[in-house]
Design a protein around this motif. Structure first.
Motif, short mmCIF file in Angstrom:
data_model
loop_
_atom_site.label_atom_id
_atom_site.label_comp_id
_atom_site.label_asym_id
_atom_site.label_seq_id
_atom_site.Cartn_x
_atom_site.Cartn_y
_atom_site.Cartn_z
N ARG A 108 -4.00 8.26 69.45
CA ARG A 108 -2.82 8.12 70.32
C ARG A 108 -3.18 8.66 71.69
O ARG A 108 -3.52 9.83 71.83
N ILE A 109 -3.09 7.81 72.71
CA ILE A 109 -3.46 8.17 74.08
C ILE A 109 -2.23 7.98 74.98
O ILE A 109 -1.92 6.85 75.37
N ASN A 110 -1.53 9.05 75.26
CA ASN A 110 -0.40 9.03 76.22
C ASN A 110 0.53 7.84 75.97
O ASN A 110 0.95 7.16 76.90
N GLU A 111 0.85 7.60 74.70
CA GLU A 111 1.63 6.40 74.42
C GLU A 111 3.11 6.59 74.72
O GLU A 111 3.78 5.66 75.13
N LYS B 209 -4.63 12.40 71.02
CA LYS B 209 -4.92 12.98 69.70
C LYS B 209 -5.59 11.93 68.81
O LYS B 209 -5.38 10.73 68.94
N LEU B 210 -6.39 12.48 67.87
CA LEU B 210 -7.14 11.64 66.92
C LEU B 210 -6.96 12.21 65.52
O LEU B 210 -7.07 13.42 65.34
N ALA B 211 -6.66 11.34 64.57
CA ALA B 211 -6.65 11.73 63.16
C ALA B 211 -7.68 10.86 62.44
O ALA B 211 -7.74 9.66 62.65
N TYR B 212 -8.50 11.48 61.58
CA TYR B 212 -9.54 10.73 60.88
C TYR B 212 -9.87 11.43 59.57
O TYR B 212 -9.41 12.55 59.31
#
Length: 1749
Positions: free
Chosen positions: A444-447, A458-461
């Motif tokens: 998610r990039i400044n959505e 943020k990144l989830a993996y």
């Protein structure tokens, strides 16, 4: 890079009209040219002139021509142009964004000398050079100019680097100076860089070096610090002139220098790190190049000339087209222009580091660019034009790119995930993960922008299959790790990155709050889940329920609705949000509550008023209530108190609403009085603190404002007197005492005696305090106070009063303390015991009552046990010497070691019952060895075995059991134990037990019983792998019956029964599943067939949608038509494939035609647009009327064909008139002519020819005559008619020819008349020569038709006597012949007599001829077929004559197929040894052995006749010259064969000789070169089978089948001889011309052979005898010795030989005796005949004991 001339933008003039400067805009949309006339021309990017404007002088008084424009540049935003002039001024014109916008001067900068060159490298900054040598900067924002640096030499050139952060100036003295606004970390020096040999008018700053040139005709490339890298010297080239201008490409990889009539191009080679000269662009009459301008994307170069011309060139290294959609133009090694061919949009892809771009790909639905250089990776979004270049070391092209996220590109390489944000030249982040599925990664990039949060990335993996990591990409740190117990198969962050959703393999949906690190399971059986775009609303599917969370903060509140299909997606737009659900083949939209979604968005945006307005419209539901709560909390935090008040009102929180209402009134009043926000007023803030129950904060706020009274009032309202008094004390408030009194009074009024007592105690009034405590029922407080004050202890009455109250209240310990204090130990001990204060009791007893200590210790232990303090009780029991109780306590307290210690001190009988309990504990701790030892101590070995069993330690259990139990008992024990485990549901443990005692079948049965099929399959696979497939199939059927289809599918597929799976799903109407299985596991067309059936079950639009989706629509239509499902085919074509409809109509029509439904077929042909087919159908069925109707209505071209066809039909019916009419209607007289000719109707043909095609008449006439000659009577009548016409016309020669052409037509009188007429006419009217020819022609013809008298008469007319006599002889008119001879020419009398004799002979009057010529008479008999008479007559003649005619008769009989009669002839008359008769004998033999039905007792006489004839022949041969010749030997062999056959037939008539018959059949196989091989092997095989010799029968019949196949194929090449090696059965035999055995018998043999070969009980070898050779073989293979064959069986005689007088003839004694015995018992005449023949043949029998009577 190459230059290619595109167009001339500005035509050159005849004289000097130099282009002074040119410039391209930064956005590539505009190009400006300024000429010597000081007018600026504006062009668009395609080279079309769009606008122009004139420049103005600094001062009009000097006139409009007082200056020249020396420099021009566009601003970075392409909306302004700076013009540098020689009249010491720079103007900045605002030209706007659109063509035709008004041109306005927005800046002007006056200088001290002329401007010579100008650049605009950055926003607001214009850099220019002056004639006085200065390089200055003009700031368009401040409208001021300043000097950057000064020199003493005229500035001749000025250029910038690629980034525009540095400038380079060239001066008239050759100096080149460098200056950086920002050196970008390069560390390169500033100031004077180089002293060039001449003024560097041509100056360019490329990526890797500086290129300078001037009037010395040399180009010099300098390094970054001024060192010379390369020199290109053209000073000796007479064609070259001075260099006037230079330009570097925007990428800095190429430089173009202008001189006279020529442009020179230098390209930088990154690999060699040198400049390479490309082929110069030479243009005659271009003259000097005065200006160069390069388009910012590098694709175009413009050159201005001395004559005012502007030429445009295309610059590119190479050009390619990608997938016919994009054009890639490589304008430099590091720069590529990507153009979308459909939209025309362009993106410039450029390596900022100057690396060579190797390959460009367009991926991700043709939206994203990916390109590699040696050290970097270029990425871009074509839609948004955001480009990135990140450092990237090549990994062999193994990267995998995912473009699911519009803001970021995900790159997987070697277990590493790298994120690159489009438009950023740094990687966003990099993590290690092995999971490349985009569903397992969420970025998610400044959505959605949040309040107070600028950047949110943020990144989830997945770290591993069960662990999720959440990373803050801005800080690069981990903000959450979720460890899950099951495999995760999907995850997604919400748009703000605060919540994480994930689903595991068990389809459980979990919500993880990243801030609070809390995980909640919110849904089971989740098949679909998605965040609603632009909100935090969540949609998921659970089986047939649609679940929506409108407020994700309250996950327990979920809105559920029922659906009938599967959710496939979400669509949001147009003010509504829809969930798309597929129900069958249709898609249904379920609309979500947009308002609820809107609420969440309003909250996120901080617009609480909008949120309130929205909630006002909703009814109160659990979801709405949760939203009001959320809004109230947020409104209080944001100090929006009116909204908070409304929220609490809605929630029914009346007190909070009223309190906030009052607070709002205060705030509003303050706001009105003082202005500003009333919420900042201290009373409002204090009240809000009170609302949050933070009274200390409220007190602090009041006291800050010195509002002590208000603080005290607050506490008094809350009845918090202590805090109120504390405030009064702290502030020294005058009402302090009054407050205290008021407090005491309030306590008493509210019956709070305890608090009042504490107040009195704090004030030192002990008695009053005790009184209040006792009144309040708190004697313990009173006792505590008494114990602390000696003066109160002295008051005995008070103490008694207190102790009584304590005992009454059950406070024995306090009472005991008080009694002990007043020295009353007895009462104290009693109270201690009653109050269970044993410690104090024991201590008191030790001092006052020592005897009581042991009892007290036990009682203390008992009390502790009651209190469950067992471990504390142990020691007390030990002190009290109560061992049993100590053990029980130790066990209860789980003090196992202590328990063992105590037990080990006890006797065995006491301890044995406790050991097992301790053992159980150690067993539970898995300390099995200790447990085992304890079990054994407690005599409980079986429990130890059970322990090991339950723990799965089967080996130890088994070992222990085997020590103390019999094996069968162990087995029974284990099985019983396993059954117990099974009852408890512990199936794995039960399985282990069963397997331990080698009873896996019981385990399998158990698993089947409990439907644990996976375990069952596992065990079957392990212990019975051969039954695995059957088990799968059986389970599949069971599960299908139970409706557990998916499990059934698994088992069917494991059993490789995909068809069963498909049928299962079909029967359950689960077509999708059926299709999936067929596609995955069926053949190439299986899934197509399933799809067709599926579609057929749906019908209509649904079927079409389905087939379209599967891409099988056309195939399904064809399939339907092939299967005659025309209704379905029409339906599909009507709905989706209208172009196929005619084809289906055609196929339907053909089907109807085949069915005989012609009218329906006609309609369908016409609908199919094929009327000709309908016409042909009716023509074929001879329905001419219908054919005519259809042809006239729909296909006029076919009318002629119909008429012709109808005519043909009429001709077949011999209706020539009708046929003629039809053909003439069809305008085909030629056909009518042909048909008449074919029908022989020549008169009609001639009539038609005469009327319609007169040109062919003569040819037809000739043909007619030819045909008439051929056709006889029918043609002759026409000829006669024609001849008469010639005769009447006086054409006698033609008439004669015509009469002569008449041939025998069945009417001999007519023919005779015609020929006679011809002769008559020729004699009368034709010349003698011609008449002689005619007579000679007619005479034989008349004789030929038997008109001998007429012929003779004709001959005599011309005196042809001999011919006349011959005619009479021919007609047997012997008297007339004699008379003519006698009268006209006596010479012919003998001639007539001779012919008369021949006539008699010919008349067969043989009786008369015999006496004269016997041979002639015999020949006559023979010719007449009177064979009997012939032979009878010949018999009376000599032997030679007889046998000549016997042979001829035999030959005749053989030809007639009467072989038996021919044989009888030789039996009767003997067989002479004439070589010319040999073929007859051979033919008789061949026909006999090939004859069917001869393998029987009834055939004996035929075989006996053959044998006797051959015997007679051989006897005769011995006496002849042919003795011992090959022919003789062959006949001897034939005799032997005939003997075997005759003997076999004889043996077949006697039951006890059937083995002799079988042996004879087998023996005959060695003669298959003379016998039909297939018949011989068939007879041998069936005979062997009949007597039970199955091995031989199998081999012979197998050979028979091979031979039948060879006969059909026509070759014996394929025969396998391995079974007959080392035997005397020949391999090379003649191939029989035909099958000798009937098809039915062949099939019977084939079935038997197949059955036996499947049975595999027979050994495929021939039986062998003592020689080791095949028992029927005469020759022993090992020795080569040949044995004699037995006369009775044909088998070799090895011993017991009976020899006959004739050499070489012998018999086996056993067989001979058996044969004789059979004759004696059966009196068989045929057997006696065999014996009689043997006697003749072999010179008598060996013994005379047998009589032939």
């Amino acid at each position: 890079m190459q230059l290619k001339h595109l167009r001339t933008l500005l035509s050159p003039q005849d004289g000097a009209a130099k282009v002074t400067c040119m410039a391209w805009s930064q956005n590539n949309a505009k190009f400006a040219v300024c000429t010597v006339d000081r007018v600026v021309l504006l062009y668009d990017e395609h080279g079309e002139r769009r606008d122009k404007f004139s420049t103005k002088p600094a001062d009009m008084k000097y006139g409009r021509k007082s200056y020249m424009v020396k420099g021009m540049a566009f601003s970075p935003d392409s909306t302004k142009i700076a013009i540098g002039q020689t009249d010491n001024i720079i103007y900045v014109y605002k030209i706007g964004e659109d063509w035709g916008d008004k041109k306005v001067i927005c800046n002007k900068f006056i200088q001290t000398s002329a401007i010579t060159c100008l650049q605009w490298p950055a926003e607001y900054i214009i850099v220019f050079g002056l004639a006085e040598g200065k390089v200055r900067l003009a700031n368009t924002k401040t409208n001021k100019s300043s000097t950057i640096y000064g020199t003493d030499s005229y500035v001749v050139s000025l250029t910038t680097n690629c980034s525009g952060k540095g400038i380079l100036s060239g001066h008239a003295d050759g100096t080149i100076v460098r200056y950086f606004f920002d050196d970008e970390g390069s560390g390169e020096s500033q100031g004077k860089l180089v002293n060039h040999p001449c003024p560097p008018y041509a100056l360019a700053w490329a990526t890797n070096s500086i290129v300078a040139a001037g009037c010395d005709r040399r180009i010099v490339a300098y390094g970054k610090e001024g060192q010379v890298l390369q020199t290109f010297d053209y000073s000796r080239d007479s064609q070259e002139r001075e260099f006037t201008t230079a330009a570097a490409s925007p990428g800095g990889q190429s430089v173009v220098l202008g001189s006279y009539d020529r442009l020179r191009v230098l390209n930088w080679s990154p690999r060699r790190s040198v400049w390479e000269e490309a082929k110069p662009k030479e243009i005659a009459n271009l003259y000097t190049v005065t200006a160069l301008a390069w388009k910012r994307d590098g694709s175009r170069l413009c050159a201005g000339t001395l004559c005012g011309g502007v030429e445009q060139f295309d610059c590119c290294l190479r050009r390619s087209v990608y997938k016919n959609k994009f054009e890639l133009t490589y304008v430099g090694p590091s720069q590529v222009i990507v153009k979308n061919l459909s939209s025309g949009t362009r993106v410039v892809l450029k390596s900022h580091y100057g690396y060579e771009v190797e390959e460009v790909k367009i991926l991700g639905k043709e939206r994203y660019l990916v390109a590699h250089t040696s050290d970097t990776l270029l990425l871009g979004d074509l839609n948004t034009n955001r480009l990135s270049e990140v450092a990237w070391q090549g990994s062999g092209g193994n990267e995998k790119y995912f473009f699911e996220n519009e803001n970021v590109c995900m790159i997987f390489n070697a277990g590493e995930l790298t994120l690159v944000e489009y438009g950023s030249n740094d990687t966003l982040g990099s993590v290690r993960t092995e999971f490349m599925n985009p569903h397992l990664i969420s970025v998610r990039i400044n959505e959605r922008r949040q309040r107070g949060m600028e950047e949110n990335k943020k990144l989830a993996y997945l770290v591993d299959i069960k662990t999720i990591a959440v990373v803050d990409l801005i800080g690069g740190y981990n903000i959450g790790t979720i460890n899950h117990e099951s495999r995760v198969d999907w995850l997604e962050l919400n748009e703000t990155g605060h919540k994480l959703l994930f689903r595991d393999r068990k389809l459980r949906l979990h919500l993880y709050d990243i801030e609070s690190c809390s995980k909640t399971m919110i849904l089971n059986f989740c098949s679909y889940v998605q965040w609603v775009p632009g909100s935090d609303v969540l949609v998921a599917q659970n089986r047939n329920s649609l679940c929506v969370w409108y407020n994700i903060e309250a996950p327990e509140r979920v809105t559920m609705s029922s659906i009938r299909g599967d959710v496939v997606g979400l669509e949001r737009g147009g003010g509504k949000t829809e969930v798309m659900v597929t129900e069958g083949v249709t898609t249904v939209a379920y609309t979500l509550d947009e308002g609820l979604i809107e609420f969440g968005t309003a909250i996120d945006d901080g617009n609480y008023t909008r949120a309130t307005d929205f909630l006002e419209t909703l009814e109160m539901t659990p979801e709405t209530e949760a939203m009001w709560k959320t809004l109230s909390k947020l409104a209080l935090e944001a100090r929006q108190l009116h909204i908070a008040e409304r929220c609490f009102s809605a929630l029914g929180h009346v007190a909070k609403a009223r309190f906030l209402h009052e607070t709002n009134e205060i705030a509003d009043q303050v706001s009105q009085e003082y202005g500003g926000e009333g919420t900042d007023f201290y009373q409002v803030r204090a009240r809000l603190a009170m609302l949050e129950k933070n009274y200390k904060l409220a007190e602090m706020i009041f006291l800050e404002q010195n509002a002590v009274e208000e603080a005290m009032d607050m506490y008094q309202q809350l009845h918090r007197w202590d805090e109120c008094i504390a405030v009064a004390e702290a502030k020294g408030h005058p009402t302090l005492e009054k407050l205290r009194r008021g407090y005491y009074q309030w306590l008493m009024d509210t019956q709070q005696e305890e608090r009042a007592g504490e107040l009195q105690e704090s004030q030192g009034d002990g008695l009053a305090a005790i009184s209040l405590y006792l009144k309040a029922g708190l004697p313990a407080r009173a006792a505590r106070l008494v114990l602390t004050r000696e003066e109160l202890l002295a008051n005995t009455e008070l103490v008694e009063h207190i102790t009584a109250a304590l005992i009454k209240g059950g406070l024995y310990e306090r009472a005991g303390d008080l009694f002990e204090k007043i020295r009353n130990p007895q009462r104290a001990l009693e109270c201690y015991c009653k109050g269970s204060a044993f410690m104090k009791a024991v201590e008191l007893a030790r001092l006052a009552f020592p005897v009581e200590v042991v009892r007290l210790e036990e009682a203390w232990g008992d009390h502790l046990v009651q209190q469950k303090q067992l471990d504390a009780a142990i020691n007390h029991y030990i002190e009290a010497r109560c061992s049993i109780k100590a053990i029980e306590a130790a066990l209860g307290a789980r003090q196992w070691k202590k328990a063992i210690y105590i037990l080990d001190l006890q006797d065995r009988s006491t301890a044995s019952k406790y050991y097992p309990r301790v053992a159980q504990h150690y067993a539970s701790l898995q300390e099995y060895e200790i447990a085992e030892e304890l079990y054994i101590k407690g005599d409980r070995t079986k429990d130890a075995i059970d322990m090991y069993t339950q723990a799965g330690h089967w080996e130890q259990a088994h070992k222990l059991a085997m020590k103390c139990m019999r094996p069968e008992d162990v087995s029974v024990l284990y099985i019983t134990q396993a059954q117990e485990m099974e009852k408890q549901g512990k199936y794995r443990e039960a399985e282990r037990l069963y397997v331990t005692v080698e009873e896996p079948d019981l385990a399998i049965t158990m698993f089947k019983k409990h439907k644990l099929y996976d375990d069952m399959i596992r065990l079957v696979g392990k212990h019975h792998p051969d039954l695995l497939s059957d088990t799968h199939l059986h389970l599949g059927k069971e599960l299908e019956a139970e409706g557990r289809l998916q499990e059934a599918e698994y088992h069917y597929l494991e059993a490789q029964e995909w068809k069963a799976t498909v049928n299962m799903y079909r029967s359950s109407e689960l077509w999708e599943e059926a299709y999936r299985v067929a596609k995955a596991h069926g053949g190439a067309n299986a899934h197509k067939h399933v799809a067709y059936l599926w579609a057929k079950s749906l019908r209509g639009e649904a079927a079409v949608r389905l087939l379209n989706k599967l891409g099988l629509l056309e195939a399904a239509v064809d399939h339907a038509a092939d299967n005659c499902s025309f209704e379905f085919a029409f339906e599909l074509s009507r709905l989706a494939l209208k172009h196929k409809t005619p084809e289906i109509h055609l196929r339907y029509a053909m089907y109807l035609e085949d069915e005989g439904k012609f009218e329906e077929a006609e309609a369908e042909f016409i609908r199919a647009g094929k009327p000709k087919e309908a016409v042909l159908m009716f023509v074929h069925n001879q329905d001419w009327e219908a054919a005519q109707r259809v042809a006239e209505a729909h296909d006029p071209d076919s009318v002629t064909e119909v008429l012709v066809g109808q005519a043909r039909g009429a001709l077949e019916e011999k209706d020539f008139q009708k046929a003629e009419g039809l053909l003439l209607r069809a305008q085909r007289p030629g056909l009518a002519l042909n048909y008449y000719k074919e029908a022989g109707l020549w008169s009609d043909a001639l009539r038609i020819c005469k009327d319609y095609v007169p040109g062919q008449l003569e040819a037809l006439q000739e043909e007619y005559e030819r045909e008439a000659t051929k056709k006889g009577a029918r043609g002759m009548e026409g000829l006669v008619e024609q001849a008469r016409q010639w005769e009447q016309a006086g054409e006698y020669s033609r008439a004669v020819d015509c009469y002569l052409k008449v041939r025998d037509s069945g009417s001999s009188s007519l023919v005779e008349k015609c020929w006679m007429k011809a002769a008559e006419l020729s004699i009368k009217f034709l010349p003698p020569q011609r008449s002689l020819e005619v007579v000679r022609a007619v005479g034989p013809q008349l004789i030929g038709i038997g008109k001998h008298n007429a012929a003779a008469e004709v001959y005599l007319n011309l005196d042809l006597v001999k011919e006349a006599i011959d005619a009479f002889i021919e007609g047997e008119e012997w008297n007339k012949a004699k008379r003519v001879a006698k009268e006209l020419d006596p010479r012919y009398e003998d001639y007539v007599d001779q012919h008369y004799k021949e006539f008699l002979k010919n008349q067969g009057k043989v009786d008369s001829l015999v006496g004269v010529d016997v041979v002639a008479a015999l020949d006559l008999y023979m010719e007449q077929g009177h064979w009997d008479k012939c032979i009878e007559t010949a018999t009376k003649q000599n032997y030679k004559i007889l046998h000549k005619y016997v042979a001829l008769y035999a030959t005749h009989l053989i030809r007639e197929g009467d072989c038996a009669q021919a044989l009888a002839l030789y039996v009767q008359h003997g067989a002479p040894a004439n070589p010319q008769n040999f073929n007859i004998y051979k033919r008789l033999f061949t026909d006999m052995v090939s004859c069917p039905g001869t393998n029987s007792a009834e055939a004996y006489h035929g075989w006996a006749d053959l044998r006797d004839v051959l015997f007679n022949l051989c006897e005769n041969l011995v006496k002849s010259s042919e003795a011992n010749s090959p022919a003789h030997e062959e006949f001897e062999t034939m005799l032997l064969i005939a003997h075997y056959y005759a003997t076999r037939s004889a043996a077949q008539s006697v039951k006890q000789l059937e083995t002799v018959a079988a042996r004879l059949s087998v023996s005959l196989l060695r003669h298959t070169q003379l016998l039909p091989a297939d018949k011989a092997f068939y007879e041998a095989g069936t005979a062997a089978k009949a007597v039970g010799w199955e091995n031989m029968a199998f081999i012979f019949l197998n050979r028979f089948l091979d031979l039948t196949d060879a006969i059909e194929e026509g070759t014996l090449d394929a025969l396998d001889h391995s079974d007959f090696q080392d035997t005397d059965i020949p391999f090379e035999v003649p191939l029989p011309a035909k099958q000798h055995i009937l098809e039915a018998q062949r099939e019977e043999v084939r079935d038997w052979v197949l059955t036996v070969s499947m049975d595999q009980r027979l050994e495929q070898v021939l039986p062998r005898d003592e020689r080791g050779a095949y028992e029927a073989s005469l020759v022993a293979a090992s020795t080569g010795v040949r044995a004699l064959p037995c006369l009775i069986t044909g088998y070799p005689i090895l011993r017991n030989k009976i020899e006959f007088k004739r050499p070489g003839k012998a018999a086996n004694k056993d067989n001979w005796n058996k044969f004789l015995m059979a004759i004696k018992t059966s009196h068989s005449p045929v057997c006696q005949d065999v014996l009689k023949f043997i006697s003749q043949w072999c010179g008598g029998l060996p013994s005379t004991s047998f009589s032939f009577q």
